[in-house]
Design an enzyme around this catalytic site. Structure first.
Site, PDB file in Angstrom:
ATOM      1  CE  LYS A  42      -3.306  -1.133  -0.685  1.00 47.05           C
ATOM      2  NZ  LYS A  42      -3.695  -1.635  -2.025  1.00 47.05           N
ATOM      3  CG  HIS A 102       4.287  -6.073  -1.274  1.00 47.92           C
ATOM      4  ND1 HIS A 102       4.516  -4.834  -1.606  1.00 47.92           N
ATOM      5  CD2 HIS A 102       3.089  -6.496  -1.701  1.00 47.92           C
ATOM      6  CE1 HIS A 102       3.309  -4.441  -2.203  1.00 47.92           C
ATOM      7  NE2 HIS A 102       2.571  -5.333  -2.482  1.00 47.92           N
ATOM      8  NE  ARG A 124       0.083   6.360   1.093  1.00 43.49           N
ATOM      9  CZ  ARG A 124      -1.318   5.889   0.599  1.00 43.49           C
ATOM     10  NH1 ARG A 124      -1.424   4.591   0.214  1.00 43.49           N
ATOM     11  NH2 ARG A 124      -2.092   6.895   0.565  1.00 43.49           N
ATOM     12  CB  SER A 132      -4.008   2.354   1.996  1.00 43.51           C
ATOM     13  OG  SER A 132      -3.911   1.853   0.722  1.00 43.51           O
ATOM     14  NE  ARG A 251      -8.407   3.774   0.928  1.00 42.41           N
ATOM     15  CZ  ARG A 251      -8.386   4.859   1.709  1.00 42.41           C
ATOM     16  NH1 ARG A 251      -9.491   5.290   2.165  1.00 42.41           N
ATOM     17  NH2 ARG A 251      -7.082   5.493   1.967  1.00 42.41           N
TER      18      ARG A 251
HETATM   19  P1  A3P Z   1      -5.362   4.636  -0.888  1.00 41.07           P
HETATM   20  O1  A3P Z   1      -5.852   3.208  -0.444  1.00 41.07           O
HETATM   21  O2  A3P Z   1      -4.727   5.508   0.206  1.00 41.07           O
HETATM   22  O3  A3P Z   1      -5.953   5.333  -1.984  1.00 41.07           O
HETATM   23  P2  A3P Z   1      -0.159  -0.166  -3.667  1.00 41.07           P
HETATM   24  O4  A3P Z   1      -0.203   0.079  -5.190  1.00 41.07           O
HETATM   25  O5  A3P Z   1       1.125  -0.450  -3.150  1.00 41.07           O
HETATM   26  O6  A3P Z   1      -1.054  -1.362  -3.110  1.00 41.07           O
HETATM   27  O7  A3P Z   1      -0.842   0.879  -3.099  1.00 41.07           O
HETATM   28  C1  A3P Z   1      -1.832   1.268  -3.344  1.00 41.07           C
HETATM   29  C2  A3P Z   1      -2.416   2.852  -2.770  1.00 41.07           C
HETATM   30  O8  A3P Z   1      -1.509   3.691  -3.546  1.00 41.07           O
HETATM   31  C3  A3P Z   1      -3.833   3.327  -2.882  1.00 41.07           C
HETATM   32  O9  A3P Z   1      -3.900   4.177  -1.750  1.00 41.07           O
HETATM   33  C4  A3P Z   1      -3.842   3.657  -3.914  1.00 41.07           C
HETATM   34  O10 A3P Z   1      -5.043   4.445  -4.214  1.00 41.07           O
HETATM   35  C5  A3P Z   1      -2.441   4.616  -4.233  1.00 41.07           C
HETATM   36  N1  A3P Z   1      -2.331   5.049  -5.615  1.00 41.07           N
HETATM   37  C6  A3P Z   1      -2.279   4.492  -6.652  1.00 41.07           C
HETATM   38  N2  A3P Z   1      -1.926   4.911  -7.781  1.00 41.07           N
HETATM   39  C7  A3P Z   1      -1.767   6.381  -7.379  1.00 41.07           C
HETATM   40  C8  A3P Z   1      -1.447   7.656  -8.033  1.00 41.07           C
HETATM   41  N3  A3P Z   1      -1.470   7.423  -9.331  1.00 41.07           N
HETATM   42  N4  A3P Z   1      -1.416   8.605  -7.249  1.00 41.07           N
HETATM   43  C9  A3P Z   1      -1.593   8.290  -5.912  1.00 41.07           C
HETATM   44  N5  A3P Z   1      -1.974   7.772  -5.119  1.00 41.07           N
HETATM   45  C10 A3P Z   1      -1.946   6.320  -6.008  1.00 41.07           C
END
Ligand code: A3P
Length: 289
Positions: A42, A102, A124, A132, A251
């Site tokens: 996340k 991961h 993050r 998240s 999200r």
């Molecule tokens: P949120 O749940 O806070 O929205 P991962 O890809 O490591 O699983 O992380 C997913 C998180 O990154 C989610 O956070 C998602 O919305 C966010 N995310 C994905 N693409 C993004 C982008 N282009 N800009 C900002 N956040 C992004």
């Protein structure tokens, strides 16, 4: 139920399915031009993998619209029922390969260090990751039911969730960044100035792109555009594995959303633990921008 269990693997809580047959990961054969994207779950993995994919395809959008799971940037250690394992997918890819993981640094296959591969770590802030990850647990069938938010937050703070303690993960990778020449990036920096951060990535990868292509990448990888992209949303994964009925994978994509979820008491307890756990490290996070 076996599918849902998290087991302790070499001291790290891991989804049982991913560690049952560890040899292919342990003895993974890296290639010198592999590029690894490592994160705690996340932290912005999908975002940065989209950036990397676009860089390696010279900004050609069509080439970046291939199926996410099979062709694009596989997760090395992840196994999804009915699909080839991450390692199996990677072995079929032509070089240069982009690889997601991961894994905490101590579980990384040695081969990446021997081959001196380029490795980008994205971190993050702990609170947004917690929120998240909570929503992600509601989507992913292979992860345990998170229960209510306060229970999940306790598990997260205890480091018993899949991939273990956020603290151990971010600190472990931070401590080795110089030794292994790792590019260590922050989600909050990417939010603040994506162009600046993408330039950092280009510099690290020893790649050059025209300003026009750079702008195209910034646009295509913005949250607004990516949230409408089915590939980026993992829409090709069946609903019984990744259920996006209630929350989308993309999200919210913000820094500081934790403020909408942590109570004052939860935040205080978290800050206390944070100070203890981060004492003495030179690693610093911003909780909002
Ligand atoms: P949120 O749940 O806070 O929205 P991962 O890809 O490591 O699983 O992380 C997913 C998180 O990154 C989610 O956070 C998602 O919305 C966010 N995310 C994905 N693409 C993004 C982008 N282009 N800009 C900002 N956040 C992004």
């Amino acid at each position: 139920e076996m599918l849902h269990s998290v087991v302790s693997f070499r001291g790290v809580p891991m989804a049982k399915m991913n560690v049952e047959n560890w040899e292919p990961v342990e003895y993974f054969q890296a290639r010198h031009d592999d590029v690894v994207l490592a994160t705690y779950p996340k932290a912005g993995t999908t975002w940065v993998s989209e950036i990397l994919d676009m860089i390696y395809n010279g900004g050609d959008l069509e080439k970046c619209q291939r199926d996410t799971i099979y062709n694009r940037v596989p997760y090395m250690e992840i196994r999804i029922p009915g699909m080839p394992s991450g390692v199996d997918q990677l072995e079929l890819l032509a070089s240069p390969r982009l690889i997601k993981t991961h894994l905490p640094i101590q579980l990384m296959p040695e081969s990446f260090w021997e081959k001196k591969c380029k490795v980008i770590y994205v971190a993050r802030n702990a609170k947004d990751v917690a929120v998240s990850y909570f929503f992600f647990h509601q989507m992913v069938k292979a992860l345990p039911d998170p229960g209510p938010w306060d229970k999940f937050l306790a598990d997260y703070m205890n480091g018993t969730v899949s991939y273990g303690s956020w603290y151990d993960h971010v600190k472990g990778w931070w401590e080795k960044r110089k030794q292994y020449g790792i590019l260590y990036l922050f989600y909050e920096d990417l939010k603040e100035d994506p162009k600046r951060e993408i330039k950092k990535i280009l510099h690290y990868l020893e790649k050059e792109l025209s300003d026009e292509v750079l702008e195209k990448i910034v646009h295509h990888t913005s949250f607004q555009v990516m949230s409408k992209n089915d590939m980026a949303n993992y829409k090709t994964i069946p609903n019984d594995i990744l259920n996006q009925t209630n929350t989308a994978f993309m999200r919210k994509g913000e820094a500081g959303d934790w403020k909408n979820h942590f109570t004052v008491a939860q935040n205080e307890a978290f800050d206390n633990q944070y100070q203890e756990q981060m004492l003495g490290t030179s690693l610093h996070f911003r909780t909002a921008i």
